[in-house]
Scaffold this motif. Structure first.
Motif, PDB file in Angstrom:
ATOM      1  N   MET A   1       0.810  -1.188   0.000  1.00 52.62           N
ATOM      2  CA  MET A   1       0.000   0.000   0.000  1.00 52.62           C
ATOM      3  C   MET A   1       0.861   1.263   0.000  1.00 52.62           C
ATOM      4  O   MET A   1       0.594   2.207  -0.707  1.00 52.62           O
ATOM      5  N   PHE A   2       1.895   1.239   0.790  1.00 53.50           N
ATOM      6  CA  PHE A   2       2.773   2.404   0.876  1.00 53.50           C
ATOM      7  C   PHE A   2       4.076   2.168   0.108  1.00 53.50           C
ATOM      8  O   PHE A   2       5.061   2.839   0.360  1.00 53.50           O
ATOM      9  N   GLU A   3       4.075   1.234  -0.843  1.00 52.55           N
ATOM     10  CA  GLU A   3       5.319   0.833  -1.494  1.00 52.55           C
ATOM     11  C   GLU A   3       6.083   1.998  -2.118  1.00 52.55           C
ATOM     12  O   GLU A   3       7.272   2.151  -1.897  1.00 52.55           O
ATOM     13  N   GLN A   4       5.373   2.828  -2.896  1.00 52.24           N
ATOM     14  CA  GLN A   4       6.041   3.954  -3.544  1.00 52.24           C
ATOM     15  C   GLN A   4       6.580   4.931  -2.506  1.00 52.24           C
ATOM     16  O   GLN A   4       7.707   5.402  -2.624  1.00 52.24           O
ATOM     17  N   PHE A   5       5.788   5.208  -1.481  1.00 55.93           N
ATOM     18  CA  PHE A   5       6.223   6.105  -0.421  1.00 55.93           C
ATOM     19  C   PHE A   5       7.429   5.513   0.304  1.00 55.93           C
ATOM     20  O   PHE A   5       8.403   6.204   0.560  1.00 55.93           O
ATOM     21  N   GLN A   6       7.374   4.215   0.589  1.00 56.51           N
ATOM     22  CA  GLN A   6       8.483   3.578   1.284  1.00 56.51           C
ATOM     23  C   GLN A   6       9.760   3.629   0.448  1.00 56.51           C
ATOM     24  O   GLN A   6      10.836   3.879   0.980  1.00 56.51           O
ATOM     25  N   THR A  21      20.012  15.491  10.620  1.00 60.52           N
ATOM     26  CA  THR A  21      20.131  16.927  10.785  1.00 60.52           C
ATOM     27  C   THR A  21      18.734  17.528  10.724  1.00 60.52           C
ATOM     28  O   THR A  21      17.786  16.872  10.294  1.00 60.52           O
ATOM     29  N   HIS A  22      18.605  18.782  11.126  1.00 59.70           N
ATOM     30  CA  HIS A  22      17.295  19.422  11.158  1.00 59.70           C
ATOM     31  C   HIS A  22      16.663  19.574   9.778  1.00 59.70           C
ATOM     32  O   HIS A  22      15.449  19.655   9.666  1.00 59.70           O
ATOM     33  N   ASP A  23      17.475  19.631   8.717  1.00 64.21           N
ATOM     34  CA  ASP A  23      16.897  19.754   7.377  1.00 64.21           C
ATOM     35  C   ASP A  23      16.712  18.399   6.700  1.00 64.21           C
ATOM     36  O   ASP A  23      16.381  18.319   5.535  1.00 64.21           O
ATOM     37  N   ASP A  24      16.877  17.329   7.444  1.00 64.44           N
ATOM     38  CA  ASP A  24      16.672  15.967   6.966  1.00 64.44           C
ATOM     39  C   ASP A  24      15.165  15.685   6.961  1.00 64.44           C
ATOM     40  O   ASP A  24      14.503  15.877   7.985  1.00 64.44           O
ATOM     41  N   PRO A  25      14.599  15.261   5.837  1.00 63.66           N
ATOM     42  CA  PRO A  25      13.161  14.969   5.803  1.00 63.66           C
ATOM     43  C   PRO A  25      12.728  13.934   6.846  1.00 63.66           C
ATOM     44  O   PRO A  25      11.596  13.994   7.342  1.00 63.66           O
ATOM     45  N   ARG A  26      13.619  13.032   7.203  1.00 60.40           N
ATOM     46  CA  ARG A  26      13.279  12.040   8.231  1.00 60.40           C
ATOM     47  C   ARG A  26      13.080  12.718   9.581  1.00 60.40           C
ATOM     48  O   ARG A  26      12.180  12.350  10.334  1.00 60.40           O
ATOM     49  N   VAL A  27      13.907  13.693   9.897  1.00 59.47           N
ATOM     50  CA  VAL A  27      13.771  14.427  11.154  1.00 59.47           C
ATOM     51  C   VAL A  27      12.494  15.263  11.126  1.00 59.47           C
ATOM     52  O   VAL A  27      11.763  15.327  12.118  1.00 59.47           O
ATOM     53  N   ALA A  28      12.223  15.880   9.993  1.00 59.01           N
ATOM     54  CA  ALA A  28      10.992  16.671   9.856  1.00 59.01           C
ATOM     55  C   ALA A  28       9.773  15.780  10.084  1.00 59.01           C
ATOM     56  O   ALA A  28       8.837  16.165  10.803  1.00 59.01           O
ATOM     57  N   ALA A  29       9.775  14.599   9.486  1.00 57.37           N
ATOM     58  CA  ALA A  29       8.655  13.664   9.672  1.00 57.37           C
ATOM     59  C   ALA A  29       8.534  13.256  11.136  1.00 57.37           C
ATOM     60  O   ALA A  29       7.440  13.270  11.710  1.00 57.37           O
ATOM     61  N   GLU A  53       7.317   2.413  15.471  1.00 53.19           N
ATOM     62  CA  GLU A  53       6.994   1.429  14.437  1.00 53.19           C
ATOM     63  C   GLU A  53       6.949   2.078  13.048  1.00 53.19           C
ATOM     64  O   GLU A  53       7.529   1.553  12.093  1.00 53.19           O
ATOM     65  N   LEU A  54       6.278   3.223  12.935  1.00 57.05           N
ATOM     66  CA  LEU A  54       6.183   3.902  11.642  1.00 57.05           C
ATOM     67  C   LEU A  54       7.555   4.349  11.145  1.00 57.05           C
ATOM     68  O   LEU A  54       7.885   4.173   9.971  1.00 57.05           O
ATOM     69  N   LEU A  55       8.353   4.933  12.021  1.00 55.43           N
ATOM     70  CA  LEU A  55       9.685   5.377  11.609  1.00 55.43           C
ATOM     71  C   LEU A  55      10.555   4.196  11.187  1.00 55.43           C
ATOM     72  O   LEU A  55      11.245   4.259  10.165  1.00 55.43           O
ATOM     73  N   GLU A  56      10.514   3.137  11.964  1.00 52.98           N
ATOM     74  CA  GLU A  56      11.322   1.952  11.652  1.00 52.98           C
ATOM     75  C   GLU A  56      10.904   1.354  10.309  1.00 52.98           C
ATOM     76  O   GLU A  56      11.750   1.039   9.469  1.00 52.98           O
ATOM     77  N   GLN A  57       9.605   1.222  10.083  1.00 52.92           N
ATOM     78  CA  GLN A  57       9.107   0.655   8.828  1.00 52.92           C
ATOM     79  C   GLN A  57       9.370   1.559   7.643  1.00 52.92           C
ATOM     80  O   GLN A  57       9.837   1.099   6.601  1.00 52.92           O
ATOM     81  N   GLN A  58       9.059   2.832   7.780  1.00 53.43           N
ATOM     82  CA  GLN A  58       9.165   3.746   6.648  1.00 53.43           C
ATOM     83  C   GLN A  58      10.608   3.998   6.226  1.00 53.43           C
ATOM     84  O   GLN A  58      10.876   4.222   5.061  1.00 53.43           O
TER      85      GLN A  58
END
Length: 155
Positions: A1-6, A21-29, A53-58
């Motif tokens: 379901m989230f394949e493209q996003f993942q 870093t603060h400008d890292d999209p992962r940190v923003a999320a 769980e969401l961070l680990e999976q994504q």
């Protein structure tokens, strides 16, 4: 379901994981995830578990990388005065479809403790607006998550 996003999210890290870093999209999320779960003033263990769980999976993180991202996200959220810094990073990094999927992830966090609080709802609305996600898509994502989780609120 989230394949493209993942795939997109995983590509943010490249072959080797970058420092956070603060400008890292992962940190923003992660920071926006914290905003959602902290919005109602109650830090529920189910919400924290869902966030991890969401961070680990994504992001396909190992435990050490996950903890670094959680720490950086929490610190960024604690230092933030608004959502704009985070949403602007994500808006540059995600296409329109991925932004809608991100809103769906926020709804996953809202419902993690089994209830939708109006303050959490307001955070998702404001983030969606800043990301350029339509009211219609925001509501559809809420309904999708509620239906998937069996919540009678939006079913």
């Amino acid at each position: 379901m989230f394949e493209q996003f993942q795939r997109f999210i995983q590509s943010l890290g490249g072959e080797e994981q970058r420092d956070v870093t603060h400008d890292d999209p992962r940190v923003a999320a992660a920071a926006l995830f914290f905003h959602v779960i902290d919005a109602d003033g109650v830090s529920d263990p189910a919400e924290r578990e869902k966030l991890s769980e969401l961070l680990e999976q994504q992001y396909s993180l190992n435990k050490t990388e996950l903890q670094k991202l959680i720490d950086a996200g929490k610190q960024a959220e604690d230092e933030a005065v608004d959502f704009y810094a985070f949403t602007s990073v994500l808006k540059r990094s995600l296409d329109a479809e991925q932004r809608v999927k991100f809103i769906e992830l926020l709804w996953e966090l809202v419902y993690a403790d089994g209830e939708r609080h109006e303050l959490e709802d307001n955070v998702v609305w404001r983030v969606a607006e800043l990301l350029g996600v339509s009211d219609r898509d925001r509501v559809l994502m809420r309904q999708r998550v509620a239906a998937r989780l069996g919540s009678g609120e939006d079913g």
